[in-house]
Design a protein around this motif. Structure first.
Motif, PDB file in Angstrom:
ATOM      1  N   LEU A 352       0.833  -1.207   0.000  1.00 46.71           N
ATOM      2  CA  LEU A 352       0.000   0.000   0.000  1.00 46.71           C
ATOM      3  C   LEU A 352       0.868   1.257   0.000  1.00 46.71           C
ATOM      4  CD1 LEU A 352      -2.678  -1.197   2.568  1.00 46.71           C
ATOM      5  CD2 LEU A 352      -3.180  -0.450   0.231  1.00 46.71           C
ATOM      6  N   LEU A 353       1.928   1.255   0.789  1.00 52.04           N
ATOM      7  CA  LEU A 353       2.815   2.421   0.833  1.00 52.04           C
ATOM      8  C   LEU A 353       3.548   2.604  -0.493  1.00 52.04           C
ATOM      9  CD1 LEU A 353       4.238   2.033   4.448  1.00 52.04           C
ATOM     10  CD2 LEU A 353       2.568   3.712   3.651  1.00 52.04           C
ATOM     11  N   ASP A 354       3.917   1.497  -1.135  1.00 51.41           N
ATOM     12  CA  ASP A 354       4.530   1.586  -2.461  1.00 51.41           C
ATOM     13  C   ASP A 354       3.555   2.216  -3.446  1.00 51.41           C
ATOM     14  OD1 ASP A 354       6.877   0.423  -1.588  1.00 51.41           O
ATOM     15  OD2 ASP A 354       6.352  -1.594  -2.281  1.00 51.41           O
ATOM     16  N   ALA A 355       2.294   1.754  -3.393  1.00 54.92           N
ATOM     17  CA  ALA A 355       1.278   2.269  -4.307  1.00 54.92           C
ATOM     18  C   ALA A 355       1.026   3.751  -4.094  1.00 54.92           C
ATOM     19  CB  ALA A 355      -0.022   1.487  -4.129  1.00 54.92           C
ATOM     20  N   ALA A 356       1.235   4.224  -2.851  1.00 55.53           N
ATOM     21  CA  ALA A 356       1.034   5.643  -2.540  1.00 55.53           C
ATOM     22  C   ALA A 356       2.243   6.486  -2.913  1.00 55.53           C
ATOM     23  CB  ALA A 356       0.724   5.812  -1.057  1.00 55.53           C
ATOM     24  N   GLY A 357       3.308   5.849  -3.425  1.00 50.21           N
ATOM     25  CA  GLY A 357       4.472   6.595  -3.892  1.00 50.21           C
ATOM     26  C   GLY A 357       5.603   6.690  -2.896  1.00 50.21           C
ATOM     27  N   GLN A 360      10.977   5.108  -1.658  1.00 49.47           N
ATOM     28  CA  GLN A 360      12.390   5.272  -1.325  1.00 49.47           C
ATOM     29  C   GLN A 360      12.590   5.219   0.186  1.00 49.47           C
ATOM     30  OE1 GLN A 360      14.637   5.466  -3.944  1.00 49.47           O
ATOM     31  NE2 GLN A 360      12.757   5.081  -5.123  1.00 49.47           N
ATOM     32  N   ARG A 361      13.856   5.069   0.603  1.00 47.71           N
ATOM     33  CA  ARG A 361      14.210   5.071   2.030  1.00 47.71           C
ATOM     34  C   ARG A 361      15.356   6.044   2.265  1.00 47.71           C
ATOM     35  NH1 ARG A 361      11.482   1.122   5.697  1.00 47.71           N
ATOM     36  NH2 ARG A 361      10.426  -0.326   4.265  1.00 47.71           N
ATOM     37  N   ASP A 362      15.326   6.727   3.421  1.00 47.47           N
ATOM     38  CA  ASP A 362      16.437   7.617   3.749  1.00 47.47           C
ATOM     39  C   ASP A 362      17.461   6.863   4.597  1.00 47.47           C
ATOM     40  OD1 ASP A 362      15.427   7.517   6.339  1.00 47.47           O
ATOM     41  OD2 ASP A 362      14.545   9.522   6.274  1.00 47.47           O
ATOM     42  N   ALA A 363      18.462   7.578   5.078  1.00 42.46           N
ATOM     43  CA  ALA A 363      19.566   6.941   5.794  1.00 42.46           C
ATOM     44  C   ALA A 363      19.101   6.274   7.093  1.00 42.46           C
ATOM     45  CB  ALA A 363      20.648   7.974   6.099  1.00 42.46           C
ATOM     46  N   GLN A 364      18.011   6.741   7.674  1.00 40.33           N
ATOM     47  CA  GLN A 364      17.487   6.164   8.912  1.00 40.33           C
ATOM     48  C   GLN A 364      16.476   5.033   8.649  1.00 40.33           C
ATOM     49  OE1 GLN A 364      17.808   9.728   8.662  1.00 40.33           O
ATOM     50  NE2 GLN A 364      19.783   9.275   9.655  1.00 40.33           N
ATOM     51  N   GLY A 365      16.216   4.745   7.387  1.00 37.76           N
ATOM     52  CA  GLY A 365      15.317   3.651   7.045  1.00 37.76           C
ATOM     53  C   GLY A 365      13.860   4.053   6.895  1.00 37.76           C
ATOM     54  N   GLY A 371      11.812  13.174  -1.887  1.00 32.24           N
ATOM     55  CA  GLY A 371      12.787  13.685  -0.934  1.00 32.24           C
ATOM     56  C   GLY A 371      12.227  14.017   0.442  1.00 32.24           C
ATOM     57  N   LYS A 372      10.944  13.771   0.661  1.00 33.19           N
ATOM     58  CA  LYS A 372      10.326  14.091   1.950  1.00 33.19           C
ATOM     59  C   LYS A 372      10.032  12.818   2.724  1.00 33.19           C
ATOM     60  CE  LYS A 372       6.549  16.758   4.015  1.00 33.19           C
ATOM     61  NZ  LYS A 372       5.363  17.607   3.741  1.00 33.19           N
ATOM     62  N   ARG A 373      10.343  12.827   4.018  1.00 27.89           N
ATOM     63  CA  ARG A 373      10.161  11.650   4.863  1.00 27.89           C
ATOM     64  C   ARG A 373       8.683  11.423   5.179  1.00 27.89           C
ATOM     65  NH1 ARG A 373      13.576  11.068  10.398  1.00 27.89           N
ATOM     66  NH2 ARG A 373      15.216  10.623   8.851  1.00 27.89           N
ATOM     67  N   LEU A 374       8.293  10.147   5.263  1.00 30.99           N
ATOM     68  CA  LEU A 374       6.938   9.773   5.686  1.00 30.99           C
ATOM     69  C   LEU A 374       6.883   9.890   7.204  1.00 30.99           C
ATOM     70  CD1 LEU A 374       4.115   8.710   5.171  1.00 30.99           C
ATOM     71  CD2 LEU A 374       5.050   6.396   4.992  1.00 30.99           C
ATOM     72  N   GLY A 402       8.498   1.835   8.003  1.00 30.18           N
ATOM     73  CA  GLY A 402       9.122   2.989   7.366  1.00 30.18           C
ATOM     74  C   GLY A 402       8.411   4.288   7.645  1.00 30.18           C
ATOM     75  N   ILE A 403       7.556   4.306   8.688  1.00 32.77           N
ATOM     76  CA  ILE A 403       6.796   5.509   9.052  1.00 32.77           C
ATOM     77  C   ILE A 403       7.368   6.076  10.348  1.00 32.77           C
ATOM     78  CG2 ILE A 403       4.528   6.446   9.627  1.00 32.77           C
ATOM     79  CD1 ILE A 403       3.292   4.081   8.116  1.00 32.77           C
ATOM     80  N   GLU A 404       7.699   7.364  10.340  1.00 35.89           N
ATOM     81  CA  GLU A 404       8.189   8.028  11.545  1.00 35.89           C
ATOM     82  C   GLU A 404       7.016   8.651  12.299  1.00 35.89           C
ATOM     83  OE1 GLU A 404      11.674  11.188  12.651  1.00 35.89           O
ATOM     84  OE2 GLU A 404      10.156  11.871  11.216  1.00 35.89           O
ATOM     85  N   ILE A 405       6.896   8.326  13.592  1.00 34.85           N
ATOM     86  CA  ILE A 405       5.901   8.958  14.459  1.00 34.85           C
ATOM     87  C   ILE A 405       6.639   9.682  15.570  1.00 34.85           C
ATOM     88  CG2 ILE A 405       3.949   8.600  16.010  1.00 34.85           C
ATOM     89  CD1 ILE A 405       3.202   6.143  14.430  1.00 34.85           C
ATOM     90  N   GLN A 406       6.530  10.992  15.592  1.00 37.65           N
ATOM     91  CA  GLN A 406       7.172  11.808  16.618  1.00 37.65           C
ATOM     92  C   GLN A 406       6.183  12.002  17.770  1.00 37.65           C
ATOM     93  OE1 GLN A 406       9.069  15.407  14.983  1.00 37.65           O
ATOM     94  NE2 GLN A 406       8.726  14.534  12.944  1.00 37.65           N
TER      95      GLN A 406
END
Length: 536
Positions: A352-357, A360-365, A371-374, A402-406
C-alpha cells in the motif's frame, strides 16, 4: 471475584459489583447491615479541567456524579429505570421525547426541580456560545415545557440512543438559577439534585462532596433515603504507582483504574474488586485526514494493517486489555458476525505504501517520496502513562513499516486544544458509552467541527456511505434494526481507516475489605457511590 478475561475471550463481560448485587471478595451476607458515617476517599487517575460536564464531556464527567442526577438510569442492557423522570414516551421516528418529571425534588440551592429547570439545561448545551462537547448538543435539541412537570424535547436529527446520552453524568441536571445567574461558576462549583452537595475543590489535590440530607429519589435499584457516608473526597493521583500505593497503605478506600500491571495481585489479595470491560470505542489512533500523510487512504490502510495491534495492546497493558475492532465486544450494538476483521499483514502494508508513492528510504530507514520523509506527530497527555506506553509501542511498529511517528507529551488542556484545532497527525483517544451511537460521534460527518459546535470526529473524514447507514441506525425505533445498521457500519469503517482501533480497557476498581456497596454507573461507565458504606 471474576478472573481477568483473556485477550481472546474479550466478549465475556467481567463485571462483579462490590458487595451488593454480585460477587465480591467476601459474601455479601458477611458484611452485615450498612453502617452510616465516615468520609469515603476515592483515588482517581485524572483531575477535571473544569467541573461543568455540560461543557467538558471528558474529565469532568468522571468526578461529578455524586452531585448530579440524570433524567433516567441506564441499566447497560438497553433498558432504563426512572430517576428524575418518572416516565417518558418516544415518538416512532426517535425524534420527540416527552418526559414526566418527579414532583418531590429540589436543587441544593433550594430552588425547585421542574420542567423549566430541565429546559434550561437543554437550552444551555444547545447554545453554540457555550461550546458543549457532549453528543446531546450535536442533536440540536429543542425543549418545550408542556406543564410544570412535563417536558417535550425535539431533536434536530433522530437518535434512538438518546436515553443513554442523557443518562450519562455529562448531562446531569444543574440548577436553573446557577445556569442563568452565574454560569461562570459552573467551572468550579456545581449545584445539582444529587445525593451529595459540592463542598470544596483544592486544585491539584482533591474534590470533596458532603451528604445531601434531603435526598430521597435514587433510581429504584438503590436504597431509599440519603447516602450512607457523610462525605466523598476524590483525590487526584495521576501516577499509576502512587494510586496503587494509596490502596496498599489504606490512604484511599477505593482506587479507580487499578494499573493493569497490578491487576492479578489485587484480585488475588484481600481487596474487594470489580472489573468492567468498557463498552463503546476503545483506545484508538485517530488519523488526521486534513493533513499529510493521512490524506492518502493507502497510508491509513497501511498503518491499520501494518501495526501488530494485538501485540501493542498486550505490551502496553501487560496483557490485561483485549485488542478490539471499531466497537468493543461488550457494546450492545457490537457486530458479533463481523466479517471485515482487521488482519495484521505487514507485507500488504508495504504494498500500500509503495502504491502511494513512498518507495524510497532515507539513511534512517524511513520511507520517502520526492525527498520528503513519511512522518507524522502524535501528542499525548504528559500524565497519561498508558497512552505513553501504547504510543511508544506504536512508534516501534511504525518504524518497521518505514513511518516516523514523533511523540509529543503535552498538558491535558493543550491536548484538548489540539483536538479542536486539528494540530496533530495521530490523536489517541478513548470513548466509552453503552451504544453503537459512538460510531456516529467519532466518524459521522456531522460531528466534524464546523465553527459553531465542537465536533468529536478527530479524523475529519467524510464517508457518505457510512453517514447513510449511521442515519438509519439512529432513526431505528427497534433495537434489532439499530443493531443491524450499526453492524453494517462496522464493516464499512476498515475500508477507509479513519482510525486504528487498539484495545478496550478492562476497568478495574479496588476497595478496602471494609468498604461495601460500590456499584457501576453504566451510561458512562464509572463507580457509583450512593450505596457505598464503610464497615467498622
Amino acid at each position: 471475584m471474576n478472573k481477568l478475561m483473556s485477550r481472546r475471550t474479550a466478549g465475556a463481560l467481567a463485571l462483579a459489583l462490590l458487595a451488593t448485587g454480585a460477587a465480591s471478595a467476601a459474601p455479601a451476607g458477611e458484611a452485615g447491615p450498612p453502617q452510616r458515617g465516615g468520609q469515603l476517599v476515592v483515588a482517581l487517575r485524572a483531575e477535571p479541567v473544569l467541573l461543568n460536564p455540560l461543557v467538558d464531556q471528558g474529565s469532568g464527567a468522571h468526578s461529578v456524579r455524586p452531585v448530579l442526577d440524570s433524567l433516567v438510569w441506564d441499566n447497560g442492557d438497553g433498558s432504563y429505570d426512572p430517576w428524575l423522570a418518572e416516565r417518558w414516551e418516544v415518538s416512532p421516528d426517535a425524534r420527540v421525547y416527552t418526559f414526566h418529571l418527579r414532583r418531590d425534588v429540589k436543587f441544593h440551592d433550594g430552588t425547585p426541580f421542574n420542567a423549566e429547570a430541565v429546559k434550561a439545561n437543554f437550552d444551555f448545551i444547545a447554545n453554540p456560545a457555550n461550546k458543549s462537547t457532549g453528543s446531546t448538543a450535536k442533536l440540536k435539541p429543542v425543549a418545550r415545557v408542556l406543564d410544570a412537570y412535563t417536558l417535550e424535547v425535539t431533536l434536530g436529527t433522530p437518535e434512538s440512543s438518546f436515553l443513554t446520552l442523557i443518562a450519562a453524568p455529562y448531562f446531569g441536571i444543574v440548577s436553573k438559577q446557577q445556569l442563568e445567574q452565574d454560569p461562570k461558576s459552573l467551572a468550579s462549583k456545581l449545584i445539582g439534585t444529587g445525593p451529595f452537595r459540592f463542598d470544596r475543590w483544592v486544585k491539584g489535590q482533591s474534590l470533596t462532596y458532603v451528604r445531601n440530607d434531603d435526598y430521597n429519589w435514587a433510581p429504584p435499584k438503590f436504597h431509599r433515603g440519603t447516602a450512607y457516608v457523610d462525605s466523598v473526597r476524590y483525590v487526584f493521583l495521576p501516577e499509576d504507582q502512587t494510586r496503587y500505593n494509596a490502596l496498599l497503605t489504606g490512604e484511599a478506600h477505593v482506587v479507580d483504574y487499578v494499573p493493569p500491571e497490578h491487576a492479578k495481585t489485587v484480585k488475588a489479595g484481600k481487596y474487594q474488586s470489580s472489573e468492567f470491560l468498557l463498552p463503546g470505542v476503545g483506545y484508538s489512533l485517530h488519523l488526521n485526514t486534513r493533513r499529510p500523510p493521512f490524506d492518502q487512504k493507502e497510508v491509513r490502510l497501511a498503518l491499520l494493517t501494518g501495526l501488530d495491534r494485538a501485540g501493542i495492546a498486550s505490551a502496553a497493558s501487560f496483557g490485561a486489555y483485549p485488542v478490539q475492532e471499531y466497537l468493543a465486544t461488550t457494546t450492545p450494538d457490537f457486530n458479533k458476525k463481523l466479517k471485515n476483521r482487521i488482519r495484521h499483514d505487514p507485507q500488504r502494508a508495504g504494498e500500500l505504501l509503495d502504491a502511494a508513492g513512498w518507495t524510497q528510504r532515507d539513511a534512517q530507514g524511513y520511507r520517502t517520496r520526492d525527498g520528503k520523509r513519511l512522518s507524522t506527530v502524535s501528542p499525548y497527555a504528559d500524565n497519561d502513562q498508558l497512552a505513553q506506553r501504547t504510543l511508544e509501542q506504536v512508534q516501534v511498529d511504525a518504524r518497521k513499516l518505514g513511518i516516523e511517528i514523533q511523540l509529543q507529551p503535552v498538558t491535558a488542556s493543550e491536548l484538548a486544544q489540539r483536538l479542536y484545532n486539528g494540530n496533530y497527525g495521530i490523536l489517541g483517544s478513548f470513548q466509552s458509552e453503552a451504544t453503537g451511537m459512538q460510531l456516529w460521534r467519532l466518524y459521522g460527518s456531522d460531528n466534524i467541527s464546523d465553527g459553531s459546535t465542537v465536533g468529536s470526529n478527530a479524523s475529519f473524514l467524510r464517508i457518505p456511505e457510512l453517514d447513510a447507514v449511521l442515519a438509519k441506525a439512529r432513526a431505528s425505533g427497534k433495537a434489532a434494526d439499530r443493531a443491524r445498521h450499526y453492524a453494517e457500519a462496522q464493516e464499512i469503517l476498515p475500508n477507509f481507516a479513519p482510525s486504528v482501533p487498539l484495545y478496550s480497557r478492562a476497568r478495574l476498581v479496588a476497595a478496602q475489605p471494609n468498604v461495601h456497596g460500590v456499584s457501576w454507573d453504566k451510561a458512562w461507565p464509572q463507580p457509583y457511590l450512593f450505596d457505598a458504606w464503610i464497615g467498622r
